[in-house]
Design an enzyme around this catalytic site. Structure first.
Site, PDB file in Angstrom:
ATOM      1  N   TYR A  56       0.818  -1.217   0.000  1.00 42.32           N
ATOM      2  CA  TYR A  56       0.000   0.000   0.000  1.00 42.32           C
ATOM      3  C   TYR A  56       0.852   1.267   0.000  1.00 42.32           C
ATOM      4  CZ  TYR A  56      -3.832  -3.139   1.429  1.00 42.32           C
ATOM      5  OH  TYR A  56      -4.757  -4.155   1.510  1.00 42.32           O
TER       6      TYR A  56
ATOM      7  N   HIS B 277       0.142 -11.740   1.486  1.00 43.84           N
ATOM      8  CA  HIS B 277      -0.887 -10.913   0.827  1.00 43.84           C
ATOM      9  C   HIS B 277      -1.622 -11.686  -0.283  1.00 43.84           C
ATOM     10  CE1 HIS B 277      -1.762  -6.398  -0.070  1.00 43.84           C
ATOM     11  NE2 HIS B 277      -2.832  -7.146  -0.287  1.00 43.84           N
TER      12      HIS B 277
HETATM   13  N1  LIG Z   1      -5.944  -8.524   1.146  1.00 44.32           N
HETATM   14  C1  LIG Z   1      -6.174  -7.939  -0.001  1.00 44.32           C
HETATM   15  O1  LIG Z   1      -5.734  -8.385  -1.058  1.00 44.32           O
HETATM   16  C2  LIG Z   1      -7.028  -6.713  -0.036  1.00 44.32           C
HETATM   17  C3  LIG Z   1      -7.591  -6.299  -1.250  1.00 44.32           C
HETATM   18  C4  LIG Z   1      -8.400  -5.161  -1.251  1.00 44.32           C
HETATM   19  C5  LIG Z   1      -8.625  -4.468  -0.067  1.00 44.32           C
HETATM   20  N2  LIG Z   1      -8.045  -4.881   1.101  1.00 44.32           N
HETATM   21  C6  LIG Z   1      -8.256  -4.128   2.375  1.00 44.32           C
HETATM   22  O2  LIG Z   1      -9.635  -3.954   2.571  1.00 44.32           O
HETATM   23  C7  LIG Z   1      -9.921  -2.555   2.714  1.00 44.32           C
HETATM   24  C8  LIG Z   1     -11.304  -2.218   2.223  1.00 44.32           C
HETATM   25  O3  LIG Z   1     -11.496  -2.627   0.903  1.00 44.32           O
HETATM   26  P1  LIG Z   1     -11.731  -1.607  -0.298  1.00 44.32           P
HETATM   27  O4  LIG Z   1     -11.103  -0.321   0.010  1.00 44.32           O
HETATM   28  O5  LIG Z   1     -11.323  -2.334  -1.520  1.00 44.32           O
HETATM   29  O6  LIG Z   1     -13.302  -1.468  -0.403  1.00 44.32           O
HETATM   30  P2  LIG Z   1     -14.530  -1.065   0.552  1.00 44.32           P
HETATM   31  O7  LIG Z   1     -14.072  -0.844   1.929  1.00 44.32           O
HETATM   32  O8  LIG Z   1     -15.582  -2.063   0.296  1.00 44.32           O
HETATM   33  O9  LIG Z   1     -15.032   0.270  -0.111  1.00 44.32           O
HETATM   34  C9  LIG Z   1     -14.313   1.452  -0.017  1.00 44.32           C
HETATM   35  C10 LIG Z   1     -15.098   2.491  -0.798  1.00 44.32           C
HETATM   36  O10 LIG Z   1     -16.366   2.685  -0.185  1.00 44.32           O
HETATM   37  C11 LIG Z   1     -16.502   4.064   0.187  1.00 44.32           C
HETATM   38  N3  LIG Z   1     -17.204   4.101   1.477  1.00 44.32           N
HETATM   39  C12 LIG Z   1     -16.683   3.943   2.721  1.00 44.32           C
HETATM   40  N4  LIG Z   1     -17.626   4.041   3.656  1.00 44.32           N
HETATM   41  C13 LIG Z   1     -18.776   4.299   3.002  1.00 44.32           C
HETATM   42  C14 LIG Z   1     -20.097   4.514   3.421  1.00 44.32           C
HETATM   43  N5  LIG Z   1     -20.432   4.469   4.726  1.00 44.32           N
HETATM   44  N6  LIG Z   1     -21.043   4.756   2.482  1.00 44.32           N
HETATM   45  C15 LIG Z   1     -20.718   4.798   1.184  1.00 44.32           C
HETATM   46  N7  LIG Z   1     -19.483   4.582   0.705  1.00 44.32           N
HETATM   47  C16 LIG Z   1     -18.509   4.338   1.615  1.00 44.32           C
HETATM   48  C17 LIG Z   1     -15.093   4.601   0.268  1.00 44.32           C
HETATM   49  O11 LIG Z   1     -15.068   5.992  -0.054  1.00 44.32           O
HETATM   50  P3  LIG Z   1     -14.405   7.108   0.871  1.00 44.32           P
HETATM   51  O12 LIG Z   1     -13.105   6.594   1.412  1.00 44.32           O
HETATM   52  O13 LIG Z   1     -14.242   8.230  -0.061  1.00 44.32           O
HETATM   53  O14 LIG Z   1     -15.395   7.339   1.953  1.00 44.32           O
HETATM   54  C18 LIG Z   1     -14.384   3.807  -0.828  1.00 44.32           C
HETATM   55  O15 LIG Z   1     -14.637   4.382  -2.099  1.00 44.32           O
HETATM   56  C19 LIG Z   1      -8.775  -1.875   1.943  1.00 44.32           C
HETATM   57  O16 LIG Z   1      -8.661  -0.520   2.295  1.00 44.32           O
HETATM   58  C20 LIG Z   1      -7.612  -2.737   2.361  1.00 44.32           C
HETATM   59  O17 LIG Z   1      -7.176  -2.371   3.663  1.00 44.32           O
HETATM   60  C21 LIG Z   1      -7.261  -5.999   1.142  1.00 44.32           C
END
Ligand SMILES: NC(=O)c1ccc[n+]([C@@H]2O[C@H](COP(=O)([O-])OP(=O)(O)OC[C@H]3O[C@@H](n4cnc5c(N)ncnc54)[C@H](OP(=O)(O)O)[C@@H]3O)[C@@H](O)[C@H]2O)c1
Length: 278
Positions: free
Chosen positions: A49, A107
């Protein structure tokens, strides 16, 4: 706002954490500081990240006792053997300014992965106290079973994509009986699943938001945690409040009945996923 803690023999993880991808630099620092201020005690980062320094700085600035925060990092898939994995993790700890992390994950599996070698590195890092718990991410069922059967490292967690449109039941059938926590990433389906009328309808009935409903559905499952990413304090607070939303059996069943085949994270190097994507 207190969040339930998932406690197994291998870890004690707050069920709701802050995802930090793709936040970087000052934005990441501000988001993590804000989340810690609101009561988040679980932060999810990764070597890839490019924000471990910012996460470490925010933790230091928070003044919160380190023992109260559950910190996860992950080592990228281009370290497919124990020696390169260890070296990368040492650099992660330096960037984080931490003597240890609470959870260290592989990862992604890569085709070049030397599974026994990386599991041995995880076992040693765990025994040395540098990783209080260890686990894997993006492992499909067969590979997870293989890692468990090798019985080299005490796998405590599987982090995978999971949300209202990707239930991961086949993986839950492995993790739950084994006492392994499943951490849901992309739990809001990048914000897209929140527009589904089933979610908006349930949200309206509870005076809640679709994001809270999506998270409450995940947290209703045994040994499941979620790490939604939100940059703003308002959305962080909204997501944190999902920990106190209780959905009815009918709500849970309606979400369970949605199609479960929507995968948002599927890079070219991803493994062959289990089929069907339950
Ligand atoms: N292990 C892996 O391979 C892997 C892969 C992907 C992700 N991850 C981890 O999982 C975390 C979360 O996944 P993600 O970022 O892919 O997706 P997510 O958490 O499902 O979605 C994030 C998106 O949703 C928005 N959001 C947040 N809260 C909200 C709400 N209450 N209402 C409406 N929209 C909202 C955010 O916008 P804003 O920030 O603008 O509010 C952002 O655009 C990552 O940050 C990372 O730490 C791990």
């Amino acid at each position: 706002m207190s969040v339930p803690v998932l406690t197994t023999g291998k870890l004690a993880m707050p069920a709701l954490g802050l995802g930090t991808w793709p936040l970087r630099g000052r934005d990441c620092e501000a988001a993590v500081e804000s989340a810690l201020g609101l009561g988040y005690r679980h932060i999810d980062t990764a070597e890839m990240y490019g924000n471990e320094e910012a996460v470490g700085a925010a933790i230091a600035a928070s003044g919160i006792a380190r023992g109260e925060i559950f910190l996860t990092t992950k080592i990228w898939y281009d370290k497919p053997d124990g020696a390169s994995f260890r070296a990368a993790f040492a650099a992660s700890l330096e960037r984080l300014r931490q003597p240890h992390v609470d959870l260290l994950l592989v990862h992604w599996p890569s085709p070049a992965l030397n599974l026994p070698s990386v599991l041995t590195a995880l076992a040693h890092l765990h025994a040395e106290g540098l990783a209080r718990a260890v686990g894997v991410s993006n492992f499909p069922g067969a590979l997870l079973r293989q890692a468990l059967a090798l019985d080299i490292a005490p796998i405590a967690c599987l982090q995978v994509e999971q949300h209202a449109m990707l239930g991961q039941q086949a993986l839950l059938d492995i993790t739950q009986p084994a006492g392994i926590v499943m951490t849901s990433y992309t739990p809001l389906g990048k914000g897209e699943v929140l527009e589904h009328p089933v979610l908006t309808g349930i949200a309206a009935r509870h005076g809640a938001t679709p994001a809270q409903v999506a998270l409450a559905w995940l947290l209703s499952k045994k040994l499941v945690a979620a790490v939604p990413k939100a940059a703003s304090a308002a959305r962080q607070a909204e997501n944190l409040a999902a920990a106190k939303l209780r959905l009815s059996e009918a709500d849970l069943a309606a979400i369970a009945a949605l199609p479960k085949n929507r995968r948002f994270v599927n890079p070219a190097f991803a493994p062959a996923w289990d089929s069907p994507d339950a």
